[in-house]
Design a protein around this motif. Structure first.
Motif, PDB file in Angstrom:
ATOM      1  N   LYS A  96      96.307 -80.921-118.939  1.00 32.42           N
ATOM      2  CA  LYS A  96      96.128 -80.057-120.137  1.00 32.42           C
ATOM      3  C   LYS A  96      96.469 -79.636-121.209  1.00 32.42           C
ATOM      4  O   LYS A  96      96.952 -79.446-122.160  1.00 32.42           O
ATOM      5  N   TYR A  99      95.998 -82.728-123.690  1.00 33.37           N
ATOM      6  CA  TYR A  99      95.729 -82.236-124.848  1.00 33.37           C
ATOM      7  C   TYR A  99      96.468 -80.976-125.471  1.00 33.37           C
ATOM      8  O   TYR A  99      95.824 -81.058-126.517  1.00 33.37           O
ATOM      9  N   GLN A 104      93.725 -81.410-129.330  1.00 28.92           N
ATOM     10  CA  GLN A 104      92.062 -81.370-128.755  1.00 28.92           C
ATOM     11  C   GLN A 104      92.336 -80.340-127.437  1.00 28.92           C
ATOM     12  O   GLN A 104      92.732 -79.241-127.127  1.00 28.92           O
ATOM     13  N   THR A 105      90.367 -79.493-127.459  1.00 29.64           N
ATOM     14  CA  THR A 105      90.039 -78.555-126.108  1.00 29.64           C
ATOM     15  C   THR A 105      90.464 -79.390-124.693  1.00 29.64           C
ATOM     16  O   THR A 105      89.508 -80.560-124.704  1.00 29.64           O
ATOM     17  N   ARG A 107      88.518 -79.186-121.484  1.00 23.89           N
ATOM     18  CA  ARG A 107      87.586 -78.492-121.179  1.00 23.89           C
ATOM     19  C   ARG A 107      87.093 -78.925-119.655  1.00 23.89           C
ATOM     20  O   ARG A 107      86.462 -78.927-119.206  1.00 23.89           O
ATOM     21  N   GLY A 108      88.158 -78.754-118.971  1.00 21.70           N
ATOM     22  CA  GLY A 108      88.912 -78.810-117.265  1.00 21.70           C
ATOM     23  C   GLY A 108      88.796 -79.870-116.776  1.00 21.70           C
ATOM     24  O   GLY A 108      88.766 -81.077-116.888  1.00 21.70           O
ATOM     25  N   ASP A 110      88.159 -83.507-115.396  1.00 22.02           N
ATOM     26  CA  ASP A 110      86.552 -84.384-115.608  1.00 22.02           C
ATOM     27  C   ASP A 110      86.758 -85.145-114.403  1.00 22.02           C
ATOM     28  O   ASP A 110      87.260 -84.945-112.806  1.00 22.02           O
TER      29      ASP A 110
END
Length: 149
Positions: A96, A99, A104-105, A107-108, A110
């Protein structure tokens, strides 16, 4: 050939990653070093628990002072140990941070297989994100990939 060398060779053959973001902490600060490849001296093979199916795993190994000192030459501070506390484990929380520092966002967590790509795309390159003592892959997975190739 030693198991570690075989596993590293097979991993490099099948990985979709083009680079690595290696995380580690020094004191309370968390750093990220960008590498094109993971040097052998930063890897180790470890026996897996029987609940994980036994066998062996290839792991990042950058917990020593010597490894951290070497990585510090290429590292940037990305946060603190407090930033690694949250709903996920430290490895995912480090991802995180990677990111966020790259605008960048997150998103949890992956589920992209290591053979298909990295965890994040930075400057058009698939980057695999690993924190301190993360598993790179299972030997059992590498054996299956070799049989299918």
């Amino acid at each position: 050939m030693y198991r570690i060398d075989r596993m590293r060779r097979d991993y490099e053959r099948f990985t979709g990653a083009e680079g690595y973001a290696i995380g580690f902490h020094v004191g309370e600060d968390v750093y990220c070093a960008m590498l094109d490849r993971i040097p052998r001296r930063f890897t180790r093979v470890q026996k897996e628990c029987s609940a994980c199916g036994g066998g062996y795993g290839l792991y990042i190994n950058v917990k020593s002072k010597k490894a951290k000192a070497e990585l510090m030459k290429k590292a940037v501070k990305v946060g603190t140990l407090a930033d690694l506390e949250g709903e996920y484990n430290k490895g995912v929380m480090f991802e995180k941070l990677v990111y966020e520092i790259n605008g960048q966002t997150f998103r949890g967590k992956d589920n992209v297989k290591f053979t298909e790509g990295g965890d994040i795309v930075i400057d058009g390159k698939e980057i695999q994100v690993k924190y301190e003592h993360a598993r790179i892959c299972y030997d059992k997975t590498l054996q299956k990939l070799k049989k299918g190739a």
